[in-house]
Write an enzyme that holds these catalytic residues in place. Structure first.
Site, short mmCIF file in Angstrom:
data_model
loop_
_atom_site.label_atom_id
_atom_site.label_comp_id
_atom_site.label_asym_id
_atom_site.label_seq_id
_atom_site.Cartn_x
_atom_site.Cartn_y
_atom_site.Cartn_z
N LYS A 1 0.71 -1.27 0.08
CA LYS A 1 -0.22 -0.08 -0.03
C LYS A 1 0.92 0.91 0.11
O LYS A 1 0.52 2.01 -0.94
CB LYS A 1 -1.09 -0.14 1.70
CG LYS A 1 -1.96 -0.62 1.43
CD LYS A 1 -2.89 -0.47 0.98
CE LYS A 1 -4.22 -1.34 0.24
NZ LYS A 1 -4.86 -1.78 1.82
N LYS B 1 -3.82 -10.56 -7.17
CA LYS B 1 -5.81 -10.63 -6.83
C LYS B 1 -6.36 -9.91 -7.34
O LYS B 1 -6.59 -8.15 -7.35
CB LYS B 1 -5.71 -10.29 -5.00
CG LYS B 1 -5.28 -9.42 -4.80
CD LYS B 1 -6.01 -9.22 -3.31
CE LYS B 1 -5.67 -7.88 -2.47
NZ LYS B 1 -6.35 -7.69 -1.48
N LYS C 1 -11.04 -4.32 -5.25
CA LYS C 1 -11.54 -3.39 -5.07
C LYS C 1 -10.71 -1.89 -6.07
O LYS C 1 -11.59 -1.26 -6.83
CB LYS C 1 -12.35 -2.91 -4.30
CG LYS C 1 -13.00 -3.95 -3.68
CD LYS C 1 -13.68 -3.34 -2.49
CE LYS C 1 -12.54 -4.37 -1.29
NZ LYS C 1 -12.72 -4.22 0.34
P1 TYM Z 1 -10.70 -6.06 2.55
O1 TYM Z 1 -12.06 -4.56 2.69
O2 TYM Z 1 -9.84 -5.79 1.32
O3 TYM Z 1 -11.37 -7.87 2.30
C1 TYM Z 1 -12.74 -8.14 2.71
C2 TYM Z 1 -12.52 -9.54 2.85
O4 TYM Z 1 -12.15 -9.84 1.16
C3 TYM Z 1 -11.55 -10.69 1.35
N1 TYM Z 1 -10.37 -10.90 -0.46
C4 TYM Z 1 -10.15 -11.99 -0.58
N2 TYM Z 1 -10.71 -12.99 -0.82
C5 TYM Z 1 -10.37 -13.63 -2.09
N3 TYM Z 1 -9.75 -13.36 -3.09
C6 TYM Z 1 -9.89 -11.77 -2.87
N4 TYM Z 1 -9.29 -11.45 -4.33
C7 TYM Z 1 -9.88 -11.01 -1.78
N5 TYM Z 1 -9.71 -9.48 -2.02
C8 TYM Z 1 -10.46 -9.47 -0.82
C9 TYM Z 1 -10.29 -10.50 2.41
O5 TYM Z 1 -9.13 -11.00 2.90
C10 TYM Z 1 -10.42 -9.87 3.03
O6 TYM Z 1 -11.57 -11.55 3.90
N6 TYM Z 1 -8.23 -5.96 6.65
C11 TYM Z 1 -9.30 -6.01 5.84
C12 TYM Z 1 -10.54 -5.42 6.51
C13 TYM Z 1 -10.88 -5.68 8.34
C14 TYM Z 1 -10.65 -7.18 9.07
C15 TYM Z 1 -10.94 -7.12 10.36
C16 TYM Z 1 -10.77 -8.20 8.59
C17 TYM Z 1 -10.73 -4.78 9.53
N7 TYM Z 1 -11.00 -5.23 10.54
C18 TYM Z 1 -11.35 -7.75 11.63
C19 TYM Z 1 -10.92 -9.27 10.00
C20 TYM Z 1 -10.99 -8.62 10.92
C21 TYM Z 1 -9.05 -5.36 5.25
O7 TYM Z 1 -8.94 -4.78 4.22
O8 TYM Z 1 -10.35 -6.41 3.84
#
Ligand code: TYM
Length: 338
Positions: free
Chosen positions: A121, A203, A206
């Protein structure tokens, strides 16, 4: 306590959050949110919108507010707000920030510096490498530990953040025993890493600058069809899972996640059909998987007052659990409570 309560008391807790950076992708859905709904039968679940984490990347305030509300409506439309579950927005529960500060004092600079997502990032947003981006995993650890979560369903990319959360919890418990439950990651057997349709070595994200690489959960059916048909594959024409076939492997994974079929079943079903027919079939199963939630989403978005009141209720339910843990941690570290 009657029997039902005893059983409920033993139910483990699941927690996961998602950032409102834009409409979630098929990767978020297949990698994480799809599992969230199925876990509700067995666990008490807490699901939330991580809008505080989203502040690490600068955007107009009106966009963040709108995307937070949309994502909250998506979580409701996925029927996550059922039974004993809690669905909430992170910033509505201020104790996340209080606990995050305490945890940051039990986190080493060196271990945070090793986080690959921070490095990625920081490179992506080199004009705004803020401290929030760096301490992001301690806020995430607070999100998890504050609910005493047993299990955290995430995609593959969050594994490292889960590991540091476990390290922080174990370290804290070493000084103040039994403060936090040390959580386990839950990564589905399939779909933990859905790749970009345009570059299957990266991957699906978004923030992909190429909009054709990611399917959004709110894309209309025609757009989904076009994106699947335009997916990058290879020069062979055989639908089979194998080395050097990242594009087809990814499409097969998507198909398998949506239908429950094995790779062998897919290979047999599409034998001799070429990539065109397979890509169309992938689009059809994706469209079918996303269809049920779409109408519900529209209904939630059409009722802003209703959405607001569900969010307020979710915040109260979340705070009841979160505040208890924060109070415990504050007392343990010696903060004067009045
Ligand atoms: P975020 O918002 O990037 O993504 C949300 C969830 O989607 C999963 N994910 C994917 N899984 C499979 N293939 C992909 N291409 C893909 N892109 C995203 C992510 O692994 C995630 O599970 N830091 C976290 C948000 C967060 C969080 C938490 C998660 C904040 N606090 C506490 C768990 C527990 C994040 O940015 O996810």
């Amino acid at each position: 306590m009657d029997n039902t309560n005893e059983i409920q008391a033993k139910r483990k807790r699941v927690l996961s959050l998602i950032q409102p950076t834009s409409v979630p992708t098929l990767g978020n859905y297949l990698g994480a949110m799809r599992n969230w709904a199925s876990l509700s039968a067995e666990y008490d679940c807490v699901y939330g919108v991580a809008n505080l984490h989203a502040l690490t990347v600068r955007r107009p305030a009106t966009d963040l507010r709108k995307q937070t509300q949309e994502l909250f409506a998506i979580l409701l439309a996925l029927d996550l707000n059922q039974g004993n579950n809690v669905v909430f927005v992170q910033s509505h529960v201020p104790s996340h920030c209080q606990l995050s500060w305490i945890l940051s004092c039990y986190t080493q600079f060196g271990e945070m510096s090793r986080m690959t997502q921070f490095k990625e990032k920081a490179a992506q947003h080199s004009d705004n490498v803020n401290v929030g981006l760096f301490t992001y995993p301690t806020l995430m650890a607070a999100d998890i530990l504050i609910y005493q979560a047993d299990l955290v369903p995430v995609g593959d990319d969050q594994k490292q953040h889960l590991e540091i959360c476990r390290d922080i919890a174990t370290r804290f418990n070493g000084v103040y025993p039994n403060t936090f439950t040390v959580p386990e990651p839950y990564i589905g057997k399939l779909g933990g890493r859905i790749m970009s349709l345009q570059d299957p070595t990266r991957k699906m994200s978004k923030s992909d600058p190429n909009p054709k690489g990611a399917i959004s959960m709110l894309d209309d059916e025609n757009t989904i069809l076009k994106k699947c048909r335009g997916a990058v594959t290879d020069s062979e024409t055989v639908v089979r899972y194998g080395e050097g076939k990242e594009g087809i492997n990814n499409l097969m994974t998507i198909y398998a996640c949506c239908t429950g079929e094995s790779f062998e079943q897919i290979e047999t079903a599409f034998a001799g059909q070429g990539y065109g027919a397979f890509k169309t079939a992938v689009a059809e199963v994706v469209i079918a998987a996303l269809r049920p939630f779409r109408e519900k989403y529209k209904a939630y978005m059409a009722d802003p007052a209703g959405l607001q009141s569900i969010a307020a209720e979710g915040a109260r339910a979340a705070a009841r659990i979160a505040d208890r843990t924060t109070e415990k941690a504050m007392k343990r570290v010696g903060l004067w409570r009045i």
